[in-house]
Design an enzyme around this catalytic site. Sequence first.
Site, short mmCIF file in Angstrom:
data_model
loop_
_atom_site.label_atom_id
_atom_site.label_comp_id
_atom_site.label_asym_id
_atom_site.label_seq_id
_atom_site.Cartn_x
_atom_site.Cartn_y
_atom_site.Cartn_z
N ARG A 78 13.20 4.29 7.83
CA ARG A 78 12.75 4.59 6.60
C ARG A 78 12.48 6.13 6.12
O ARG A 78 12.10 6.80 7.10
CB ARG A 78 11.31 3.99 6.81
CG ARG A 78 10.26 4.37 5.47
CD ARG A 78 9.00 3.67 5.44
NE ARG A 78 8.23 4.27 4.36
CZ ARG A 78 7.27 5.01 4.26
NH1 ARG A 78 6.44 5.51 5.20
NH2 ARG A 78 6.55 5.55 3.10
N HIS A 122 7.81 10.58 -1.90
CA HIS A 122 6.96 10.78 -0.55
C HIS A 122 6.42 12.26 -1.08
O HIS A 122 6.80 12.86 -0.26
CB HIS A 122 7.65 10.51 0.59
CG HIS A 122 6.78 10.60 1.64
ND1 HIS A 122 6.80 9.44 2.50
CD2 HIS A 122 5.60 11.34 2.11
CE1 HIS A 122 5.91 9.68 3.50
NE2 HIS A 122 5.01 10.81 3.31
N TYR A 295 -3.56 4.89 10.50
CA TYR A 295 -3.63 5.85 11.31
C TYR A 295 -5.02 5.69 12.18
O TYR A 295 -5.13 5.91 13.34
CB TYR A 295 -3.38 7.32 11.10
CG TYR A 295 -2.01 7.73 10.76
CD1 TYR A 295 -1.10 7.98 11.33
CD2 TYR A 295 -1.77 7.32 9.28
CE1 TYR A 295 -0.01 8.09 11.10
CE2 TYR A 295 -0.32 7.52 8.99
CZ TYR A 295 0.76 7.91 10.08
OH TYR A 295 1.85 8.17 9.90
N GLU A 353 3.95 3.01 8.54
CA GLU A 353 3.85 4.29 9.44
C GLU A 353 2.45 3.87 10.28
O GLU A 353 1.65 3.10 9.87
CB GLU A 353 3.36 5.42 8.54
CG GLU A 353 4.48 6.08 7.74
CD GLU A 353 4.07 7.09 6.81
OE1 GLU A 353 2.82 7.86 7.34
OE2 GLU A 353 4.37 7.57 5.90
C1 FCB Z 1 0.80 10.05 6.17
C2 FCB Z 1 1.93 10.49 5.52
C3 FCB Z 1 2.92 10.99 6.44
C4 FCB Z 1 2.50 11.90 7.56
C5 FCB Z 1 1.22 10.92 8.13
C6 FCB Z 1 0.74 11.66 9.42
O1 FCB Z 1 -0.36 10.12 5.37
O2 FCB Z 1 2.71 9.36 4.63
O3 FCB Z 1 3.91 11.79 5.55
O4 FCB Z 1 1.84 12.99 7.20
O5 FCB Z 1 0.34 10.80 7.27
#
Ligand code: FCB
Length: 448
Positions: A78, A122, A295, A353
């Site tokens: 990606r 992005h 995250y 992500e």
């Molecule tokens: C996300 C972003 C990515 C990276 C991560 C840690 O919010 O999409 O670009 O910075 O955090």
Amino acid sequence: MGNIASFPSDFTWGAATSSYQIEGAWDEDGKGESIWDRFSHTPGNVKNGDTGDVACDHYHLWRQDVTLMKELGLQAYRFSIAWPRLLPEGRRPVNDDGIAFYERLVDRLLENEIEPYVTLYHWDLPQALQDDGGWAARATAEAFVEYADVVSRVLGDRVKYWATLNEPFVSAVIGHLWGVHAPGHEDMGETIAAAHHLLLGHGWAVPVIRRNVPKGQVGIVLNPSPQHPASPSYADRAAAWQADGFLNRWYLDPLTARGYPADVVQKLDQPMDVVHAGDMEAIAAPLDFLGVNYYTRGVVRDEKVPAEENELQTLFPGDEKTEMDWEVYPEGLYEILCRIHFDYDFPALYVTENGAAYPDEINPDGTVDDPQRLSYFKRHLVQTARAIQAGVPLHGYFAWSLLDNFEWAEGYSKRFGLIYVDFETQQRIPKASARWYSRVIESNAVPE
Ligand code: FCB
């Protein structure tokens, strides 16, 4: 040794990056300036004065980077396209050298049987569009459609998976309210306008991409995250629901034809005149997939209630945090995937992500051990598998990130890569977590 989780046979394993964070070559071969070029070149905005001018120099080292992906066994990659590399002024004319770079990259990925997953935006908006108001201006949504048309015409014969935007919340709020990301503004009216025009550009672009890529899969990438109340008090629960509205429902609801959430509209108490007739229908264009970047969770306390009357009951287990100071909370990934599926019902979901920053060091023998990152991935993959078992149509997982890279306002001080990058020499060293991830991919399972 046994496995602690396994995945469906057609599950897709990948890693993710974004253009500004890795490419460098910020003004080469006709590329226009982006808002992140301007922002990082302005002193005081990025830690240590770092910029993406060179970053991982992926613009020149892309062949070697694809080879590394192949060696890791990645099935998908990606990445995002730098809008100002293709359209230096944000709109036509097209910079052919910019297009050629992505054509070569896509061709090389396909030769190596790595499926490209393209993200159109992005965060590196052409500065020329910012000069005309940026995302706060409706015309930027129109320019985005022009850009989406140009890219999908050229790459549509080779790229099947298309995401319009990455994390519109971050573009709108961190860029226009908190002032921490480009363009660095702090204005609630602009924030609401930017969020709306991002979603509108997305919604308008969807049918254009579909027309150019009849067999394509079109989606968007959000950063939804559970917002838990710090205590069971009514005040904290109300505050958590409000945070959920601002972060999650503001995007999920309109994308699924529910309009902007009424409780948030009321709370914000801002004129909503940026919304024109027909906009909400456009934003609700049916999608093939939703990408979820995860995250951490949020723990929310009503600031009006004095702390002594409102004891914190939502504990951080072991108080474990990454170097970003983000709590490690793997169950939150399971929770958000289930909620999105059972409340919103997208045809397919991807984890687009997931990853963690830790301070890595090179051992005397030249290797890099990153047990904390490995453990982070492991525990989140267990939760990913749990979500699939619960019935979530989750089709793939992308680790953030392939490479250590430019972490926005944190510059190069935070390393998220599976692959270590020495920013002086541009040497790449796959970390222990990368070797572990290769085994996960190979066995389609998480070893004990
Ligand atoms: C996300 C972003 C990515 C990276 C991560 C840690 O919010 O999409 O670009 O910075 O955090």
